[in-house]
Scaffold this motif. Sequence first.
Motif, PDB file in Angstrom:
ATOM      1  N   TYR A  22      34.620  33.468  35.467  1.00  0.00           N
ATOM      2  CA  TYR A  22      33.663  33.715  36.548  1.00  0.00           C
ATOM      3  C   TYR A  22      33.864  32.720  37.689  1.00  0.00           C
ATOM      4  CZ  TYR A  22      29.310  34.037  39.148  1.00  0.00           C
ATOM      5  OH  TYR A  22      28.388  34.169  40.163  1.00  0.00           O
ATOM      6  N   ARG A  25      37.043  33.669  39.573  1.00  0.00           N
ATOM      7  CA  ARG A  25      36.799  34.845  40.415  1.00  0.00           C
ATOM      8  C   ARG A  25      36.059  34.451  41.683  1.00  0.00           C
ATOM      9  NH1 ARG A  25      32.446  38.083  41.225  1.00  0.00           N
ATOM     10  NH2 ARG A  25      32.810  40.297  41.683  1.00  0.00           N
ATOM     11  N   ARG A  26      34.994  33.679  41.532  1.00  0.00           N
ATOM     12  CA  ARG A  26      34.191  33.274  42.683  1.00  0.00           C
ATOM     13  C   ARG A  26      34.999  32.390  43.630  1.00  0.00           C
ATOM     14  NH1 ARG A  26      29.261  29.817  40.930  1.00  0.00           N
ATOM     15  NH2 ARG A  26      30.980  28.343  40.642  1.00  0.00           N
ATOM     16  N   ASP A  34      41.969  38.681  47.865  1.00  0.00           N
ATOM     17  CA  ASP A  34      41.947  40.140  47.872  1.00  0.00           C
ATOM     18  C   ASP A  34      42.603  40.693  49.132  1.00  0.00           C
ATOM     19  OD1 ASP A  34      39.783  38.911  49.213  1.00  0.00           O
ATOM     20  OD2 ASP A  34      38.634  40.775  49.206  1.00  0.00           O
ATOM     21  N   PRO A  41      38.856  41.384  42.541  1.00  0.00           N
ATOM     22  CA  PRO A  41      38.046  40.557  41.627  1.00  0.00           C
ATOM     23  C   PRO A  41      38.236  40.899  40.155  1.00  0.00           C
ATOM     24  CG  PRO A  41      36.754  41.171  43.542  1.00  0.00           C
ATOM     25  CD  PRO A  41      38.051  41.917  43.662  1.00  0.00           C
ATOM     26  N   ILE A  44      41.379  39.647  38.146  1.00  0.00           N
ATOM     27  CA  ILE A  44      41.485  38.248  37.726  1.00  0.00           C
ATOM     28  C   ILE A  44      41.226  38.132  36.228  1.00  0.00           C
ATOM     29  CG2 ILE A  44      40.441  35.954  37.965  1.00  0.00           C
ATOM     30  CD1 ILE A  44      39.962  36.689  40.940  1.00  0.00           C
ATOM     31  N   TYR A  45      40.227  38.862  35.734  1.00  0.00           N
ATOM     32  CA  TYR A  45      39.944  38.843  34.295  1.00  0.00           C
ATOM     33  C   TYR A  45      41.099  39.473  33.510  1.00  0.00           C
ATOM     34  CZ  TYR A  45      35.187  37.725  35.772  1.00  0.00           C
ATOM     35  OH  TYR A  45      34.086  37.123  36.336  1.00  0.00           O
TER      36      TYR A  45
END
Length: 201
Positions: A22, A25-26, A34, A41, A44-45
């Motif tokens: 998280y 991502r932030r 992006d 977003p 990324i995971y």
Amino acid sequence: MSSITRLVVLGAVRQFQPVHGYFLRRELMTWHVDEWANIQPGSIYNALRSLKQDGYIDESGTEAAGKRPERTIYQMTPQGEVELMRLLRQNLWTVETFDTKPVMALTSFMFLLSRAEVIAALKFRITEIDAKIASNGFDIKDVARSSTTPAYVREIFELSSLRLRAEQDWARGLYDRIVAGEYVFAGEGEAPRPRESSPAE
């Protein structure tokens, strides 16, 4: 997963570890990845899962904040360090005629290399860009001689040359700033790490 996504996510884990997805991502969205790297977003995971499967990062625990679900914490593995350096050097020493993603990515993580190597690579890039622009000039002549290629195709190479010249001007300025002592590189101390906000923020 593209090599640019691999470089950016690996580099971010290296910079902020131990770190959860998280936060990455932030943080990376504030870098506008992006837009310049086409890293969305959610990807990324996916990249974190793929990098773990490849053995480049590992789980070092979990973190819970209030009633939120537990977040997996990641850190680099020795194999990941090797892969990150390979990708970083590959982009540092390669000038792309049309693609801007590599130079944007390497700029984000150049501090992981030594000052001497970055200076040497920038000197190379400045010279290599002249060669790329010269090559574009020959492509423009080929378009003019062609009986089938539309004349306006030359504008692709004209635009590329202008972009390359702008990158060259930037590289010269960056070279001067680094030689003058700006920024922190490998072996000189820790690169600044942004403050991670509290769960309430």
